[in-house]
Write a protein that holds these residues in place. Structure first.
Motif, PDB file in Angstrom:
ATOM      1  N   CYS A  53       0.838  -1.183   0.000  1.00 36.25           N
ATOM      2  CA  CYS A  53       0.000   0.000   0.000  1.00 36.25           C
ATOM      3  C   CYS A  53       0.881   1.244   0.000  1.00 36.25           C
ATOM      4  CB  CYS A  53      -0.871  -0.026   1.260  1.00 36.25           C
ATOM      5  SG  CYS A  53      -1.979   1.367   1.428  1.00 36.25           S
ATOM      6  N   VAL A  54       0.479   2.231  -0.793  1.00 38.46           N
ATOM      7  CA  VAL A  54       1.147   3.524  -0.787  1.00 38.46           C
ATOM      8  C   VAL A  54       0.082   4.581  -0.526  1.00 38.46           C
ATOM      9  CG1 VAL A  54       2.535   5.197  -2.074  1.00 38.46           C
ATOM     10  CG2 VAL A  54       2.883   2.730  -2.448  1.00 38.46           C
ATOM     11  N   HIS A  55       0.128   5.154   0.679  1.00 36.92           N
ATOM     12  CA  HIS A  55      -0.751   6.270   1.028  1.00 36.92           C
ATOM     13  C   HIS A  55      -0.142   7.548   0.455  1.00 36.92           C
ATOM     14  CE1 HIS A  55      -3.151   3.844   3.778  1.00 36.92           C
ATOM     15  NE2 HIS A  55      -2.026   3.379   4.309  1.00 36.92           N
ATOM     16  N   PRO A  56      -0.976   8.551   0.141  1.00 40.80           N
ATOM     17  CA  PRO A  56      -0.440   9.795  -0.447  1.00 40.80           C
ATOM     18  C   PRO A  56       0.703  10.387   0.381  1.00 40.80           C
ATOM     19  CG  PRO A  56      -2.828   9.818  -0.485  1.00 40.80           C
ATOM     20  CD  PRO A  56      -2.418   8.615   0.329  1.00 40.80           C
ATOM     21  N   GLY A  57       1.822  10.628  -0.289  1.00 37.02           N
ATOM     22  CA  GLY A  57       2.960  11.262   0.348  1.00 37.02           C
ATOM     23  C   GLY A  57       3.739  10.385   1.309  1.00 37.02           C
ATOM     24  N   GLN A  58       3.461   9.076   1.323  1.00 36.08           N
ATOM     25  CA  GLN A  58       4.115   8.171   2.267  1.00 36.08           C
ATOM     26  C   GLN A  58       4.886   7.087   1.513  1.00 36.08           C
ATOM     27  OE1 GLN A  58       3.887   8.602   5.711  1.00 36.08           O
ATOM     28  NE2 GLN A  58       2.960  10.514   5.033  1.00 36.08           N
ATOM     29  N   PRO A  59       5.892   6.503   2.162  1.00 37.34           N
ATOM     30  CA  PRO A  59       6.588   5.382   1.524  1.00 37.34           C
ATOM     31  C   PRO A  59       5.692   4.143   1.500  1.00 37.34           C
ATOM     32  CG  PRO A  59       7.477   5.805   3.728  1.00 37.34           C
ATOM     33  CD  PRO A  59       6.468   6.885   3.446  1.00 37.34           C
ATOM     34  N   VAL A  61       4.223   0.466   2.063  1.00 44.84           N
ATOM     35  CA  VAL A  61       4.122  -0.463   3.187  1.00 44.84           C
ATOM     36  C   VAL A  61       3.917  -1.843   2.572  1.00 44.84           C
ATOM     37  CG1 VAL A  61       2.771  -1.073   5.216  1.00 44.84           C
ATOM     38  CG2 VAL A  61       3.057   1.332   4.608  1.00 44.84           C
ATOM     39  N   HIS A  62       4.694  -2.826   3.030  1.00 45.52           N
ATOM     40  CA  HIS A  62       4.650  -4.165   2.434  1.00 45.52           C
ATOM     41  C   HIS A  62       4.239  -5.211   3.458  1.00 45.52           C
ATOM     42  CE1 HIS A  62       6.578  -2.705  -1.221  1.00 45.52           C
ATOM     43  NE2 HIS A  62       7.350  -1.994  -0.429  1.00 45.52           N
ATOM     44  N   GLY A  63       3.428  -6.169   3.014  1.00 45.73           N
ATOM     45  CA  GLY A  63       2.970  -7.256   3.864  1.00 45.73           C
ATOM     46  C   GLY A  63       1.622  -6.930   4.483  1.00 45.73           C
ATOM     47  N   ARG A  64       0.757  -7.925   4.534  1.00 51.43           N
ATOM     48  CA  ARG A  64      -0.616  -7.721   4.985  1.00 51.43           C
ATOM     49  C   ARG A  64      -0.713  -7.080   6.372  1.00 51.43           C
ATOM     50  NH1 ARG A  64      -5.082 -10.430   7.552  1.00 51.43           N
ATOM     51  NH2 ARG A  64      -7.001 -10.068   6.344  1.00 51.43           N
ATOM     52  N   SER A  65       0.041  -7.557   7.331  1.00 52.19           N
ATOM     53  CA  SER A  65      -0.092  -7.017   8.687  1.00 52.19           C
ATOM     54  C   SER A  65       0.314  -5.549   8.747  1.00 52.19           C
ATOM     55  CB  SER A  65       0.703  -7.855   9.695  1.00 52.19           C
ATOM     56  OG  SER A  65       2.079  -7.828   9.379  1.00 52.19           O
ATOM     57  N   LYS A  66       1.359  -5.171   8.036  1.00 52.34           N
ATOM     58  CA  LYS A  66       1.784  -3.766   8.031  1.00 52.34           C
ATOM     59  C   LYS A  66       0.780  -2.895   7.273  1.00 52.34           C
ATOM     60  CE  LYS A  66       6.659  -4.679   8.695  1.00 52.34           C
ATOM     61  NZ  LYS A  66       7.995  -4.647   8.110  1.00 52.34           N
ATOM     62  N   VAL A  67       0.228  -3.421   6.186  1.00 53.60           N
ATOM     63  CA  VAL A  67      -0.789  -2.681   5.436  1.00 53.60           C
ATOM     64  C   VAL A  67      -2.013  -2.432   6.324  1.00 53.60           C
ATOM     65  CG1 VAL A  67      -2.458  -2.864   3.538  1.00 53.60           C
ATOM     66  CG2 VAL A  67      -0.041  -3.397   3.138  1.00 53.60           C
ATOM     67  N   LEU A  68      -2.468  -3.472   7.014  1.00 55.18           N
ATOM     68  CA  LEU A  68      -3.634  -3.306   7.885  1.00 55.18           C
ATOM     69  C   LEU A  68      -3.345  -2.332   9.024  1.00 55.18           C
ATOM     70  CD1 LEU A  68      -4.978  -6.953   7.949  1.00 55.18           C
ATOM     71  CD2 LEU A  68      -5.925  -4.990   6.707  1.00 55.18           C
ATOM     72  N   ALA A 144      -3.010  -4.611  -3.611  1.00 53.99           N
ATOM     73  CA  ALA A 144      -2.228  -3.388  -3.808  1.00 53.99           C
ATOM     74  C   ALA A 144      -3.155  -2.183  -3.863  1.00 53.99           C
ATOM     75  CB  ALA A 144      -1.421  -3.478  -5.095  1.00 53.99           C
ATOM     76  N   HIS A 145      -2.750  -1.141  -3.167  1.00 56.57           N
ATOM     77  CA  HIS A 145      -3.447   0.155  -3.201  1.00 56.57           C
ATOM     78  C   HIS A 145      -2.377   1.220  -3.306  1.00 56.57           C
ATOM     79  CE1 HIS A 145      -6.139   3.478  -2.184  1.00 56.57           C
ATOM     80  NE2 HIS A 145      -5.208   3.870  -1.319  1.00 56.57           N
ATOM     81  N   HIS A 146      -2.536   2.108  -4.273  1.00 60.25           N
ATOM     82  CA  HIS A 146      -1.605   3.226  -4.439  1.00 60.25           C
ATOM     83  C   HIS A 146      -2.430   4.471  -4.703  1.00 60.25           C
ATOM     84  CE1 HIS A 146       2.463   4.771  -5.893  1.00 60.25           C
ATOM     85  NE2 HIS A 146       1.643   5.799  -5.876  1.00 60.25           N
ATOM     86  N   SER A 147      -2.244   5.469  -3.868  1.00 57.11           N
ATOM     87  CA  SER A 147      -2.988   6.720  -3.998  1.00 57.11           C
ATOM     88  C   SER A 147      -1.995   7.872  -4.052  1.00 57.11           C
ATOM     89  CB  SER A 147      -3.931   6.877  -2.799  1.00 57.11           C
ATOM     90  OG  SER A 147      -4.681   8.053  -2.913  1.00 57.11           O
ATOM     91  N   SER A 148      -2.099   8.675  -5.113  1.00 61.84           N
ATOM     92  CA  SER A 148      -1.206   9.816  -5.299  1.00 61.84           C
ATOM     93  C   SER A 148      -2.014  11.097  -5.367  1.00 61.84           C
ATOM     94  CB  SER A 148      -0.420   9.674  -6.610  1.00 61.84           C
ATOM     95  OG  SER A 148       0.408   8.542  -6.560  1.00 61.84           O
ATOM     96  N   PRO A 149      -1.603  12.115  -4.611  1.00 59.55           N
ATOM     97  CA  PRO A 149      -2.359  13.367  -4.627  1.00 59.55           C
ATOM     98  C   PRO A 149      -2.306  14.036  -5.993  1.00 59.55           C
ATOM     99  CG  PRO A 149      -0.307  13.645  -3.428  1.00 59.55           C
ATOM    100  CD  PRO A 149      -0.421  12.187  -3.774  1.00 59.55           C
ATOM    101  N   VAL A 150      -3.396  14.716  -6.312  1.00 56.63           N
ATOM    102  CA  VAL A 150      -3.467  15.521  -7.526  1.00 56.63           C
ATOM    103  C   VAL A 150      -3.558  16.965  -7.065  1.00 56.63           C
ATOM    104  CG1 VAL A 150      -4.818  16.078  -9.583  1.00 56.63           C
ATOM    105  CG2 VAL A 150      -4.628  13.704  -8.814  1.00 56.63           C
ATOM    106  N   PHE A 151      -2.621  17.769  -7.489  1.00 62.46           N
ATOM    107  CA  PHE A 151      -2.589  19.157  -7.069  1.00 62.46           C
ATOM    108  C   PHE A 151      -3.204  20.047  -8.138  1.00 62.46           C
ATOM    109  CE2 PHE A 151       1.001  17.054  -4.975  1.00 62.46           C
ATOM    110  CZ  PHE A 151       0.610  17.235  -3.665  1.00 62.46           C
ATOM    111  N   PRO A 152      -3.866  21.130  -7.729  1.00 65.52           N
ATOM    112  CA  PRO A 152      -4.456  22.042  -8.720  1.00 65.52           C
ATOM    113  C   PRO A 152      -3.371  22.540  -9.676  1.00 65.52           C
ATOM    114  CG  PRO A 152      -5.138  22.649  -6.496  1.00 65.52           C
ATOM    115  CD  PRO A 152      -4.098  21.569  -6.359  1.00 65.52           C
ATOM    116  N   SER A 153      -3.757  22.641 -10.937  1.00 65.63           N
ATOM    117  CA  SER A 153      -2.772  23.028 -11.952  1.00 65.63           C
ATOM    118  C   SER A 153      -2.559  24.535 -12.016  1.00 65.63           C
ATOM    119  CB  SER A 153      -3.195  22.511 -13.319  1.00 65.63           C
ATOM    120  OG  SER A 153      -4.380  23.160 -13.723  1.00 65.63           O
ATOM    121  N   GLY A 154      -3.406  25.293 -11.376  1.00 67.02           N
ATOM    122  CA  GLY A 154      -3.265  26.748 -11.431  1.00 67.02           C
ATOM    123  C   GLY A 154      -3.754  27.321 -12.747  1.00 67.02           C
TER     124      GLY A 154
END
Length: 163
Positions: A53-59, A61-68, A144-154
């Motif tokens: 799992c990759v939470h926005p802005g975070q490294p 996390v691998h393995g089910r127990s750590k993801v949970l 697998a879950h990966h979430s990346s922030p989307v920033f306003p383009s201005g």
């Protein structure tokens, strides 16, 4: 109501709809702060080590127990969390399915020690990829879950626009 693809795509097949429902169940479980429901949706058994799992802005996390544990931390830090999931696209290839979607998130802001007002709310947007594996019993479970922030383009041109 069954999940539907973006308007520019063909209706979901029964297989795609089943994956989209599992995807919805995941976001609902997190929104509800229901760790047992989140746990039931993540891969286990012989495939537990493949979970990541990759939470926005975070490294990552691998393995089910750590993801949970990472989801438990996310849910424990917020008293309010709501997802508005859009642009859901599902690709199924054998026993693997990939869901891409836009996460529009509304959450509370914790009050600071010197704040006089009640806590407020914050919103954000992220692009997410969720990967599922079909289990022998037919359930689709996340690995697998990966979430990346989307920033306003201005107001500038999008990356898709030609020069």
């Amino acid at each position: 109501m069954a999940p539907q693809p973006p308007v520019d795509e063909e209706p979901f097949t029964a297989e795609q709809a089943a994956v989209a429902l599992a995807n919805e169940a995941f976001y609902q479980a997190v929104e509800d702060g229901d760790l047992d429901a989140v746990r039931a949706l993540w891969i286990d058994g012989e495939h537990a080590d493949t979970a990541h799992c990759v939470h926005p802005g975070q490294p990552a996390v691998h393995g089910r127990s750590k993801v949970l544990m990472s989801w438990a931390v996310v849910m424990s830090r917020l008293s309010y969390l709501q997802f508005f999931i859009m642009d859901v696209r599902v690709v199924v290839s054998g026993e693997i399915a990939v869901v891409t979607c836009v996460e529009n998130v509304l959450t509370d802001l914790p009050a600071s020690a010197d704040a006089v007002d009640l806590p407020g709310f914050a919103g954000g947007r992220a692009e997410a990829t969720n990967v599922f594996r079909r289990m022998a019993d037919g359930r689709w479970l996340l690995f697998a879950h990966h979430s990346s922030p989307v920033f306003p383009s201005g107001g500038g041109d999008s990356p898709d626009s030609a020069d």
